[in-house]
Design a protein around this motif. Sequence first.
Motif, mmCIF file in Angstrom:
data_model
loop_
_atom_site.group_PDB
_atom_site.id
_atom_site.type_symbol
_atom_site.label_atom_id
_atom_site.label_comp_id
_atom_site.label_asym_id
_atom_site.label_seq_id
_atom_site.Cartn_x
_atom_site.Cartn_y
_atom_site.Cartn_z
ATOM 1 N N LEU A 1 -40.018 25.429 -18.874
ATOM 2 C CA LEU A 1 -41.161 24.623 -18.419
ATOM 3 C C LEU A 1 -41.491 23.512 -17.644
ATOM 4 N N THR A 2 -40.918 22.494 -17.706
ATOM 5 C CA THR A 2 -41.162 21.846 -16.654
ATOM 6 C C THR A 2 -40.970 22.020 -15.384
ATOM 7 N N LEU A 3 -40.380 22.792 -14.967
ATOM 8 C CA LEU A 3 -39.550 23.089 -13.383
ATOM 9 C C LEU A 3 -40.574 24.643 -13.332
ATOM 10 N N ALA A 4 -41.902 24.715 -14.198
ATOM 11 C CA ALA A 4 -42.933 25.937 -14.082
ATOM 12 C C ALA A 4 -44.380 24.849 -13.775
ATOM 13 N N LEU A 5 -44.515 23.733 -13.986
ATOM 14 C CA LEU A 5 -45.322 22.966 -13.888
ATOM 15 C C LEU A 5 -44.700 21.958 -12.990
ATOM 16 N N LEU A 6 -43.670 21.868 -12.245
ATOM 17 C CA LEU A 6 -43.292 21.821 -10.611
ATOM 18 C C LEU A 6 -43.813 22.504 -9.512
ATOM 19 N N THR A 7 -43.658 23.408 -10.137
ATOM 20 C CA THR A 7 -43.759 24.813 -8.753
ATOM 21 C C THR A 7 -44.850 25.532 -9.243
ATOM 22 N N LEU A 8 -45.702 25.111 -9.623
ATOM 23 C CA LEU A 8 -47.002 25.526 -10.547
ATOM 24 C C LEU A 8 -48.133 25.600 -9.456
ATOM 25 N N PRO A 9 -48.637 24.262 -8.311
ATOM 26 C CA PRO A 9 -49.106 24.420 -7.056
ATOM 27 C C PRO A 9 -48.378 25.662 -6.517
ATOM 28 N N VAL A 10 -47.838 24.862 -5.965
ATOM 29 C CA VAL A 10 -47.132 26.716 -4.599
ATOM 30 C C VAL A 10 -47.763 27.450 -5.179
ATOM 31 N N VAL A 11 -47.663 28.000 -6.022
ATOM 32 C CA VAL A 11 -47.618 29.551 -6.595
ATOM 33 C C VAL A 11 -49.430 29.540 -6.842
ATOM 34 N N MET B 1 -35.526 32.149 -14.051
ATOM 35 C CA MET B 1 -35.810 33.393 -14.026
ATOM 36 C C MET B 1 -36.632 33.304 -15.308
ATOM 37 N N LEU B 2 -36.438 32.390 -16.396
ATOM 38 C CA LEU B 2 -37.167 32.051 -17.060
ATOM 39 C C LEU B 2 -38.938 31.420 -16.454
ATOM 40 N N MET B 3 -38.177 30.095 -15.853
ATOM 41 C CA MET B 3 -39.157 29.535 -14.826
ATOM 42 C C MET B 3 -40.903 30.536 -14.150
ATOM 43 N N ALA B 4 -39.870 31.408 -13.335
ATOM 44 C CA ALA B 4 -40.116 32.173 -12.839
ATOM 45 C C ALA B 4 -41.835 33.297 -13.724
ATOM 46 N N VAL B 5 -40.430 33.789 -15.050
ATOM 47 C CA VAL B 5 -42.014 34.068 -15.805
ATOM 48 C C VAL B 5 -43.266 33.420 -16.292
ATOM 49 N N GLY C 1 -45.401 32.399 -2.849
ATOM 50 C CA GLY C 1 -45.482 31.611 -3.922
ATOM 51 C C GLY C 1 -44.564 31.647 -4.358
ATOM 52 N N LEU C 2 -43.622 32.648 -5.513
ATOM 53 C CA LEU C 2 -42.760 33.137 -5.892
ATOM 54 C C LEU C 2 -41.275 32.959 -5.429
ATOM 55 N N ILE C 3 -41.621 32.994 -4.343
ATOM 56 C CA ILE C 3 -39.836 32.982 -3.561
ATOM 57 C C ILE C 3 -40.086 31.132 -3.238
#
Length: 550
Positions: A395-405, A310-314, A450-452
């Motif tokens: 934050l690390t996983l947000a950076l990892l998934t940023l390209p997908v979004v 949830m934090l990563m998604a936010v 992208g979020l999914i």
Amino acid sequence: MIKAWFKSGSPWVWLNAAAVSTNLILVLGLLILIAVRGLGHFWPADIVEYHYQDQSGKSVIIGELVDTSLMSANRAREAGHQVLNDVDYLEQRLIKTGNRDLTGMDFRWIQAQYIQQASYPDELIVIERREWGNFYGRLLAIKENGRVIAEGGKAYTVIQQRIDRALELYDEIEHLQKNEVGAINYAMERLRLEQRRLELEGLWTEAAKRDFAAQKAEYDREYRVLQQQIAELNQKARRDSLVAAAANDRQIEIPLENVVRLIQPNAMSAGEKAIEYVIKFAEFVSEDPREANTEGGIFPAIFGTVMMVMLMAVIVTPFGVIAAVYLREYATQGFVTRIIRIAVNNLAGVPSIVYGVFGLGFFVYMLGGNIDRLFYPEAAPAPVFGTPGLLWASLTLALLTLPVVIVSTEEGLSRIPKSIREGSLALGATKAETLWRTVLPMASPAMMTGLILAVARAAGEVAPLMLVGVVKLAPTLPLDGNFPYLHLDRKFMHLGFHIYDVGFQSPNVEAARPLVYATSLLLVMVIIGLNMFAIGIRNHLREKYRALEG
């Protein structure tokens, strides 16, 4: 004829359909395997009593039949077994014998040819304990303060009431220790840090000393009262114990404060076993782990996984959307923009462990270390944010998934007709208003897609989390009743890491194997649940803006 058929493209359609069907069958088969192996662990298995005689002599073995396998006769002879019959293979059985405090092991392989008799007596019991794993044997007596109060068949009629009382006392003690005493310890630590801050700032005056001494005295008084209550409850919990006989008539006395449950599987009906199954599964989902994560539940891991996602998604959604909007709506479509898009696409292929190393170096050591020096000097040398925790993992996983979004949002923006933008501008709206009120709402289904994809990947990642915040066992949850309630600096448990730890780091591999399947199934269910929630929002948005797209 065949050449025309190939030119029509039909073979490729059928080939694609076959490939998709094969993948679906494989995925479904894998899920069924995980479900059967994992969920079967909670069913109360019948207890077998073997009268066994091999080269070492006669013995009695009591336990659950876990697995069977075949061993070649030649290999059996090499292992020192006597092949009694002229056969090519010998059957061997894996028995969960428990009673690790008596035998030093939970499981034992036996040869079927040495079994003289197998029976399933109704009086055999299984005791799930907080330490030393399961106990298998027979109930002999119940003691109260060291005095026998019930023996034989009468003991079975009163034991459950005694166990329920012991469980109530244990829950009350656990509540006082975790919540009440934990809150006092947390407040005492904050008081110590506040004192240190005043000392560093030169504000540690006599008035401040008196105030702090009064607060500390009050905390000490509350702590002593709680300790007295806990001591009284512990004394009550130690009142009762049971005497049981293991295989080969070895007797043992077990305090009821160490007992989680006692059942007689051989005497239970199918309905009673079903009720026990539901209770055990509910405890697995809602309780804390114990015995090096091979017993108990996995609630902290479920909570940590959902909280981190949830934090990563936010975090990832606004950054990904802003980057996509800039690249599509504002940036000049030239060489630099193309390079940026290539870089974004390449980031999606970077191994996840690389993101973990980057998160440890940049987020934890650099960013977190500077935050500690600027805002938490009183905590030195102990780190606050300069150590792996929930925030840095998110934050690390947000950076990892940023390209997908970014890619998903860009695709959504590109599908919105130019006429929509021009019509909005023609009606007097500014470009920012057009973007905010018209374009972004219509592109929101693509953002949700992208979020999914980001949630699905982030929830299953393990390698980077091992460096930036996940631990084997977290003493407290990141969310509790102590201010500021959400503690982003705390380490947490994660389902993916729990699977790795139980499956590959457990000292008791056989006991951990069913838990690996059960935890894997729960991880899949958590991912599906999060995705279904996001898919529901996406479908709602898609229906809402379908008319505008038409």
